[in-house]
Motif scaffolding. Structure first.
Motif, PDB file in Angstrom:
ATOM      1  N   VAL A  65      21.150  58.433  39.107  1.00 24.21           N
ATOM      2  CA  VAL A  65      21.113  57.904  40.474  1.00 24.21           C
ATOM      3  C   VAL A  65      21.823  58.826  41.454  1.00 24.21           C
ATOM      4  O   VAL A  65      21.319  59.084  42.548  1.00 24.21           O
ATOM      5  CB  VAL A  65      21.693  56.471  40.516  1.00 24.21           C
ATOM      6  N   ASP A 100      17.485  63.049  47.813  1.00 21.86           N
ATOM      7  CA  ASP A 100      16.995  62.407  49.033  1.00 21.86           C
ATOM      8  C   ASP A 100      17.637  63.011  50.274  1.00 21.86           C
ATOM      9  O   ASP A 100      16.952  63.269  51.262  1.00 21.86           O
ATOM     10  CB  ASP A 100      17.265  60.898  48.990  1.00 21.86           C
ATOM     11  N   ASN A 154      20.530  55.813  35.165  1.00 21.41           N
ATOM     12  CA  ASN A 154      19.409  56.431  35.878  1.00 21.41           C
ATOM     13  C   ASN A 154      18.603  55.401  36.666  1.00 21.41           C
ATOM     14  O   ASN A 154      17.657  55.768  37.351  1.00 21.41           O
ATOM     15  CB  ASN A 154      18.468  57.142  34.900  1.00 21.41           C
ATOM     16  N   GLN A 155      18.969  54.133  36.555  1.00 20.36           N
ATOM     17  CA  GLN A 155      18.202  53.072  37.208  1.00 20.36           C
ATOM     18  C   GLN A 155      19.066  52.306  38.204  1.00 20.36           C
ATOM     19  O   GLN A 155      19.999  51.625  37.817  1.00 20.36           O
ATOM     20  CB  GLN A 155      17.664  52.114  36.145  1.00 20.36           C
ATOM     21  N   PRO A 156      18.779  52.424  39.526  1.00 21.00           N
ATOM     22  CA  PRO A 156      19.549  51.633  40.497  1.00 21.00           C
ATOM     23  C   PRO A 156      19.194  50.163  40.394  1.00 21.00           C
ATOM     24  O   PRO A 156      18.089  49.804  39.982  1.00 21.00           O
ATOM     25  CB  PRO A 156      19.105  52.210  41.842  1.00 21.00           C
ATOM     26  N   ALA A 185      19.570  61.643  42.319  1.00 20.52           N
ATOM     27  CA  ALA A 185      18.471  61.180  43.172  1.00 20.52           C
ATOM     28  C   ALA A 185      18.936  60.997  44.625  1.00 20.52           C
ATOM     29  O   ALA A 185      18.196  61.292  45.562  1.00 20.52           O
ATOM     30  CB  ALA A 185      17.891  59.871  42.633  1.00 20.52           C
ATOM     31  N   ILE A 186      20.173  60.552  44.794  1.00 18.39           N
ATOM     32  CA  ILE A 186      20.735  60.397  46.143  1.00 18.39           C
ATOM     33  C   ILE A 186      20.863  61.759  46.819  1.00 18.39           C
ATOM     34  O   ILE A 186      20.492  61.939  47.975  1.00 18.39           O
ATOM     35  CB  ILE A 186      22.086  59.658  46.076  1.00 18.39           C
ATOM     36  N   ARG A 188      18.618  55.459  50.760  1.00 18.05           N
ATOM     37  CA  ARG A 188      18.347  56.671  49.995  1.00 18.05           C
ATOM     38  C   ARG A 188      17.159  56.486  49.044  1.00 18.05           C
ATOM     39  O   ARG A 188      17.263  56.670  47.841  1.00 18.05           O
ATOM     40  CB  ARG A 188      19.575  57.138  49.210  1.00 18.05           C
ATOM     41  N   ASN A 189      16.047  56.060  49.628  1.00 22.04           N
ATOM     42  CA  ASN A 189      14.797  55.883  48.884  1.00 22.04           C
ATOM     43  C   ASN A 189      14.938  54.868  47.750  1.00 22.04           C
ATOM     44  O   ASN A 189      14.398  55.034  46.666  1.00 22.04           O
ATOM     45  CB  ASN A 189      14.289  57.227  48.357  1.00 22.04           C
ATOM     46  N   TYR A 242      26.220  52.516  45.655  1.00 22.40           N
ATOM     47  CA  TYR A 242      25.079  52.298  44.779  1.00 22.40           C
ATOM     48  C   TYR A 242      25.532  51.490  43.575  1.00 22.40           C
ATOM     49  O   TYR A 242      26.719  51.299  43.333  1.00 22.40           O
ATOM     50  CB  TYR A 242      24.436  53.624  44.345  1.00 22.40           C
ATOM     51  N   THR A 270      24.316  50.584  39.336  1.00 23.71           N
ATOM     52  CA  THR A 270      23.435  50.810  38.187  1.00 23.71           C
ATOM     53  C   THR A 270      23.760  49.785  37.101  1.00 23.71           C
ATOM     54  O   THR A 270      24.782  49.108  37.159  1.00 23.71           O
ATOM     55  CB  THR A 270      23.624  52.210  37.572  1.00 23.71           C
ATOM     56  N   ASN A 310      17.678  54.076  46.098  1.00 22.88           N
ATOM     57  CA  ASN A 310      18.714  54.391  45.115  1.00 22.88           C
ATOM     58  C   ASN A 310      20.103  53.924  45.522  1.00 22.88           C
ATOM     59  O   ASN A 310      21.020  53.959  44.707  1.00 22.88           O
ATOM     60  CB  ASN A 310      18.751  55.896  44.854  1.00 22.88           C
TER      61      ASN A 310
END
Length: 158
Positions: free
Chosen positions: A8, A15, A155-157, A11-12, A112-113, A147, A149, A115
């Motif tokens: 995550v 973004d 890896n999963q928000p 991914a942030i 953030r899309n 965020y 998880t 996340n």
């Protein structure tokens, strides 16, 4: 078996680098046109294109177990955006407009899309040229990104 997906936090950062900050283009309700956006590679780092933004992950604070339920980890992720501007005139006006543009671009998608739970700018600090040969004005803008998880899948928000 290797994990699937992207952490995550990564991914942030993706973004910010690939979606939010590229929005800064003069004329599209922004004052500045950014020439370079990159993550920190190593220190010291040489920046050769201006205006530039360097993305620097700072730290993460995690909530204590049980504060967000038994199956999730809540975190506050701090990221610094270092802004570099070459100018010999109007340094105050130009860097303040650059900070405003970064603030605006970052807040276009506070999630953030998908996340993050929230993104906010928490501080900025400006450094002006100190001698005649140095035509660089810099600023650091610090973001806090919340965020969450699952304990079992970072890896999963959620």
């Amino acid at each position: 078996m290797p994990p699937s997906g992207v952490p995550v936090k990564e991914a942030i950062l993706d973004d910010l680098q690939n979606t939010a900050l590229p929005l800064i283009v003069a004329g599209a309700d922004y004052y500045t046109t950014v020439e370079r956006i990159q993550r920190i590679e190593a220190a010291p780092m040489q920046v050769t294109m201006f205006p530039a933004i360097v993305i620097i992950p700072l730290s993460t604070d995690y909530d204590q177990e049980g504060t967000q339920g038994t199956r999730t980890i809540a975190a506050e992720y701090r990221v610094q955006l270092s802004l570099f501007l070459r100018t010999r005139t109007d340094a105050v006006s130009k860097i303040e407009r650059f900070i405003r543009d970064v603030h605006k671009a970052v807040l276009v998608d506070r999630y953030r899309n998908g996340n993050a739970l929230n993104t906010r700018c928490v501080s900025d600090e400006v450094f002006y040229p100190t001698d005649d040969d140095e035509a660089y004005t810099t600023a650091n803008v610090v973001l806090e990104i919340d965020y969450r998880t699952q304990f079992t899948d970072l890896n999963q928000p959620t």
